[in-house]
Design a protein around this motif. Structure first.
Motif, PDB file in Angstrom:
ATOM      1  N   VAL A 112       0.820  -1.219   0.000  1.00 24.30           N
ATOM      2  CA  VAL A 112       0.000   0.000   0.000  1.00 24.30           C
ATOM      3  C   VAL A 112       0.856   1.273   0.000  1.00 24.30           C
ATOM      4  O   VAL A 112       0.343   2.373   0.173  1.00 24.30           O
ATOM      5  CB  VAL A 112      -0.992   0.013   1.190  1.00 24.30           C
ATOM      6  N   GLY A 113       2.172   1.101  -0.195  1.00 26.10           N
ATOM      7  CA  GLY A 113       3.057   2.247  -0.370  1.00 26.10           C
ATOM      8  C   GLY A 113       3.411   2.992   0.897  1.00 26.10           C
ATOM      9  O   GLY A 113       3.660   4.201   0.866  1.00 26.10           O
ATOM     10  N   LEU A 114       3.477   2.265   2.021  1.00 22.79           N
ATOM     11  CA  LEU A 114       3.732   2.929   3.307  1.00 22.79           C
ATOM     12  C   LEU A 114       5.015   2.458   3.979  1.00 22.79           C
ATOM     13  O   LEU A 114       5.222   2.726   5.167  1.00 22.79           O
ATOM     14  CB  LEU A 114       2.548   2.693   4.266  1.00 22.79           C
ATOM     15  N   TRP A 115       5.869   1.771   3.232  1.00 22.39           N
ATOM     16  CA  TRP A 115       7.067   1.228   3.864  1.00 22.39           C
ATOM     17  C   TRP A 115       7.905   2.322   4.532  1.00 22.39           C
ATOM     18  O   TRP A 115       8.425   2.142   5.638  1.00 22.39           O
ATOM     19  CB  TRP A 115       7.911   0.488   2.826  1.00 22.39           C
ATOM     20  N   ASN A 116       7.985   3.467   3.893  1.00 20.86           N
ATOM     21  CA  ASN A 116       8.844   4.539   4.416  1.00 20.86           C
ATOM     22  C   ASN A 116       8.271   5.218   5.659  1.00 20.86           C
ATOM     23  O   ASN A 116       9.002   5.932   6.361  1.00 20.86           O
ATOM     24  CB  ASN A 116       9.093   5.605   3.331  1.00 20.86           C
ATOM     25  N   VAL A 117       6.971   5.019   5.926  1.00 19.53           N
ATOM     26  CA  VAL A 117       6.370   5.667   7.103  1.00 19.53           C
ATOM     27  C   VAL A 117       5.794   4.636   8.074  1.00 19.53           C
ATOM     28  O   VAL A 117       4.973   4.964   8.930  1.00 19.53           O
ATOM     29  CB  VAL A 117       5.265   6.675   6.687  1.00 19.53           C
ATOM     30  N   LYS A 118       6.236   3.384   7.968  1.00 14.75           N
ATOM     31  CA  LYS A 118       5.664   2.321   8.799  1.00 14.75           C
ATOM     32  C   LYS A 118       5.866   2.559  10.287  1.00 14.75           C
ATOM     33  O   LYS A 118       5.104   2.055  11.113  1.00 14.75           O
ATOM     34  CB  LYS A 118       6.230   0.957   8.405  1.00 14.75           C
ATOM     35  N   ASP A 119       6.896   3.333  10.651  1.00 15.89           N
ATOM     36  CA  ASP A 119       7.164   3.607  12.063  1.00 15.89           C
ATOM     37  C   ASP A 119       6.619   4.962  12.514  1.00 15.89           C
ATOM     38  O   ASP A 119       6.866   5.387  13.647  1.00 15.89           O
ATOM     39  CB  ASP A 119       8.675   3.524  12.339  1.00 15.89           C
ATOM     40  N   ASN A 120       5.905   5.641  11.619  1.00 18.88           N
ATOM     41  CA  ASN A 120       5.277   6.917  11.995  1.00 18.88           C
ATOM     42  C   ASN A 120       4.051   6.663  12.868  1.00 18.88           C
ATOM     43  O   ASN A 120       3.308   5.708  12.651  1.00 18.88           O
ATOM     44  CB  ASN A 120       4.831   7.691  10.741  1.00 18.88           C
ATOM     45  N   MET A 121       3.833   7.540  13.829  1.00 19.25           N
ATOM     46  CA  MET A 121       2.602   7.469  14.602  1.00 19.25           C
ATOM     47  C   MET A 121       1.417   7.783  13.677  1.00 19.25           C
ATOM     48  O   MET A 121       1.539   8.576  12.737  1.00 19.25           O
ATOM     49  CB  MET A 121       2.635   8.470  15.762  1.00 19.25           C
ATOM     50  N   ALA A 122       0.290   7.176  13.957  1.00 15.90           N
ATOM     51  CA  ALA A 122      -0.870   7.325  13.082  1.00 15.90           C
ATOM     52  C   ALA A 122      -1.272   8.781  12.892  1.00 15.90           C
ATOM     53  O   ALA A 122      -1.642   9.195  11.789  1.00 15.90           O
ATOM     54  CB  ALA A 122      -2.052   6.526  13.631  1.00 15.90           C
ATOM     55  N   ASN A 123      -1.181   9.579  13.957  1.00 16.03           N
ATOM     56  CA  ASN A 123      -1.604  10.981  13.840  1.00 16.03           C
ATOM     57  C   ASN A 123      -0.553  11.856  13.165  1.00 16.03           C
ATOM     58  O   ASN A 123      -0.756  13.055  13.012  1.00 16.03           O
ATOM     59  CB  ASN A 123      -2.009  11.554  15.204  1.00 16.03           C
ATOM     60  N   ASN A 124       0.554  11.246  12.741  1.00 18.51           N
ATOM     61  CA  ASN A 124       1.565  11.984  11.978  1.00 18.51           C
ATOM     62  C   ASN A 124       1.570  11.566  10.509  1.00 18.51           C
ATOM     63  O   ASN A 124       2.564  11.745   9.808  1.00 18.51           O
ATOM     64  CB  ASN A 124       2.964  11.767  12.574  1.00 18.51           C
ATOM     65  N   MET A 125       0.440  11.022  10.058  1.00 19.87           N
ATOM     66  CA  MET A 125       0.308  10.630   8.657  1.00 19.87           C
ATOM     67  C   MET A 125      -0.845  11.396   8.021  1.00 19.87           C
ATOM     68  O   MET A 125      -1.756  11.860   8.720  1.00 19.87           O
ATOM     69  CB  MET A 125       0.068   9.121   8.546  1.00 19.87           C
ATOM     70  N   SER A 126      -0.804  11.515   6.706  1.00 21.74           N
ATOM     71  CA  SER A 126      -1.895  12.183   5.981  1.00 21.74           C
ATOM     72  C   SER A 126      -3.140  11.307   5.990  1.00 21.74           C
ATOM     73  O   SER A 126      -3.091  10.115   6.337  1.00 21.74           O
ATOM     74  CB  SER A 126      -1.474  12.451   4.533  1.00 21.74           C
ATOM     75  N   GLY A 127      -4.278  11.895   5.588  1.00 25.11           N
ATOM     76  CA  GLY A 127      -5.522  11.138   5.530  1.00 25.11           C
ATOM     77  C   GLY A 127      -5.419   9.929   4.612  1.00 25.11           C
ATOM     78  O   GLY A 127      -5.895   8.835   4.946  1.00 25.11           O
TER      79      GLY A 127
ATOM     80  N   LEU B 274     -11.492  11.508   1.346  1.00 21.60           N
ATOM     81  CA  LEU B 274     -10.235  11.736   0.640  1.00 21.60           C
ATOM     82  C   LEU B 274     -10.437  12.569  -0.626  1.00 21.60           C
ATOM     83  O   LEU B 274     -11.517  12.596  -1.200  1.00 21.60           O
ATOM     84  CB  LEU B 274      -9.601  10.393   0.262  1.00 21.60           C
ATOM     85  N   ASP B 275      -9.344  13.226  -1.047  1.00 23.26           N
ATOM     86  CA  ASP B 275      -9.401  13.997  -2.288  1.00 23.26           C
ATOM     87  C   ASP B 275      -9.369  13.047  -3.485  1.00 23.26           C
ATOM     88  O   ASP B 275      -9.174  11.839  -3.338  1.00 23.26           O
ATOM     89  CB  ASP B 275      -8.258  15.015  -2.346  1.00 23.26           C
ATOM     90  N   SER B 276      -9.562  13.607  -4.678  1.00 21.93           N
ATOM     91  CA  SER B 276      -9.723  12.761  -5.868  1.00 21.93           C
ATOM     92  C   SER B 276      -8.457  11.958  -6.177  1.00 21.93           C
ATOM     93  O   SER B 276      -8.547  10.783  -6.575  1.00 21.93           O
ATOM     94  CB  SER B 276     -10.114  13.610  -7.077  1.00 21.93           C
ATOM     95  N   GLU B 277      -7.278  12.547  -5.972  1.00 24.65           N
ATOM     96  CA  GLU B 277      -6.036  11.817  -6.250  1.00 24.65           C
ATOM     97  C   GLU B 277      -5.867  10.647  -5.284  1.00 24.65           C
ATOM     98  O   GLU B 277      -5.536   9.531  -5.695  1.00 24.65           O
ATOM     99  CB  GLU B 277      -4.831  12.757  -6.144  1.00 24.65           C
ATOM    100  N   SER B 278      -6.130  10.890  -4.004  1.00 26.48           N
ATOM    101  CA  SER B 278      -6.028   9.812  -3.013  1.00 26.48           C
ATOM    102  C   SER B 278      -7.059   8.729  -3.284  1.00 26.48           C
ATOM    103  O   SER B 278      -6.795   7.532  -3.121  1.00 26.48           O
ATOM    104  CB  SER B 278      -6.214  10.365  -1.594  1.00 26.48           C
TER     105      SER B 278
END
Length: 223
Positions: free
Chosen positions: A132-147, A175-179
Motif C-alpha cells: 500500500v506504499g507505506l514502507w517509508n512511514v511504517k514507524d510513523n505514529m498514526a496521527n503523523n500521517m496524511s488522511g 479523501l481527495d480525488s487523487e487519493s
C-alpha cells in the motif's frame, strides 16, 4: 466460482413500538474473488446491508450464508470468530489508534486475538505496508500521517488476517480525488493478487463504475 455470500429474503425492521422497515425482501449473492459495489443515496439501506453481511447486525427475517455457513445457527462467539477469520472491514473513518505506529496498527487484530506476533505475521504486515506504499512511514505514529496514508494503513490492517472477504463502507469518503484513485488502484491490486472478494458501499457512481458489478438499492429494495 461458488457464491461466498448469499442473502435470502432479507428484511430489516427497526423499533418495536414505532416500526421502521429499511430493507424489503433483499436477495443478493456474490461470487468468490468478485469486485462489486452497492450504490445508493443516504438512507437507502446500503450500509444496513453491509452490516448484515458482516454479521454486525441481524436481519429481522431471512437468511445470511457466508462461505456456505448459515449465520443464524451461530452463537456470538462463533460469529466473532467468523468475522475475525473470514471478514475484513474498511470504513470511511479509519479508526486507527493514534498512539501507535502504522505497523502497530496493522498488527492490532493479531494482538486482539492475544496471539504472539510470529515472524510470518510480521513479514506479512511488512509485505502489506509495502504493497500500500507505506514502507517509508511504517514507524510513523498514526496521527503523523496524511488522511490518505491513514486510510492505506487501515486497508493493510483489514488484510492482516488474510480474509476471504473485504467489506468497505465509503472507503474514500474523506479523501481527495487523487487519493481516491490511489486507494481504488490498491483495492484492485489486492483483489487480483490475493483473490479477495470486495463489496464496496458508495453513493458515488464514478466510484461504483470502477467495480465489475454495480448493485443499486433504493428505499430498501434492490433494483
Amino acid at each position: 466460482m461458488d457464491n461466498i455470500i448469499t442473502l435470502k429474503d432479507i428484511n430489516k425492521i427497526y423499533g418495536t413500538v414505532v416500526k421502521t422497515q429499511v430493507l424489503f425482501d433483499v436477495n443478493l449473492s456474490f461470487k468468490e474473488s468478485s469486485f462489486s459495489s452497492i450504490i445508493g443515496q443516504s438512507g437507502s439501506g446500503k450500509t444496513t446491508i453491509l452490516n448484515i453481511m458482516g454479521t454486525l447486525d441481524k436481519p429481522s427475517s431471512g437468511q445470511v450464508l457466508i462461505s456456505g455457513q448459515d449465520t443464524k445457527t451461530m452463537n456470538k462467539n462463533q460469529l466473532a470468530d467468523l468475522r475475525n477469520k473470514t471478514l475484513g472491514f474498511i470504513f470511511q473513518f479509519h479508526y486507527l489508534l493514534p498512539e501507535f505506529t502504522a505497523m502497530e496498527n496493522v498488527l492490532m487484530p493479531q494482538n486482539i486475538k492475544n496471539q504472539k506476533i510470529s515472524k510470518e505475521i510480521k513479514e506479512r504486515a511488512e509485505e502489506l505496508l509495502n504493497m500500500v506504499g507505506l514502507w517509508n512511514v511504517k514507524d510513523n505514529m498514526a496521527n503523523n500521517m496524511s488522511g490518505g496514508q491513514q486510510q492505506r494503513t487501515a486497508i493493510a490492517r483489514a488484510l492482516i488476517n488474510n480474509p476471504a472477504i473485504i467489506l468497505a463502507d465509503e472507503p474514500t469518503g474523506n479523501l481527495d480525488s487523487e487519493s481516491t484513485e490511489n486507494i481504488y488502484g490498491i483495492l484492485r491490486d489486492i483483489n487480483e493478487k490475493f483473490k479477495t472478494t470486495f463489496i464496496i458501499i458508495t453513493h458515488d457512481r464514478r466510484i461504483a463504475e470502477k467495480t465489475d458489478r454495480i448493485i443499486e438499492i433504493k428505499d430498501g429494495r434492490v433494483s
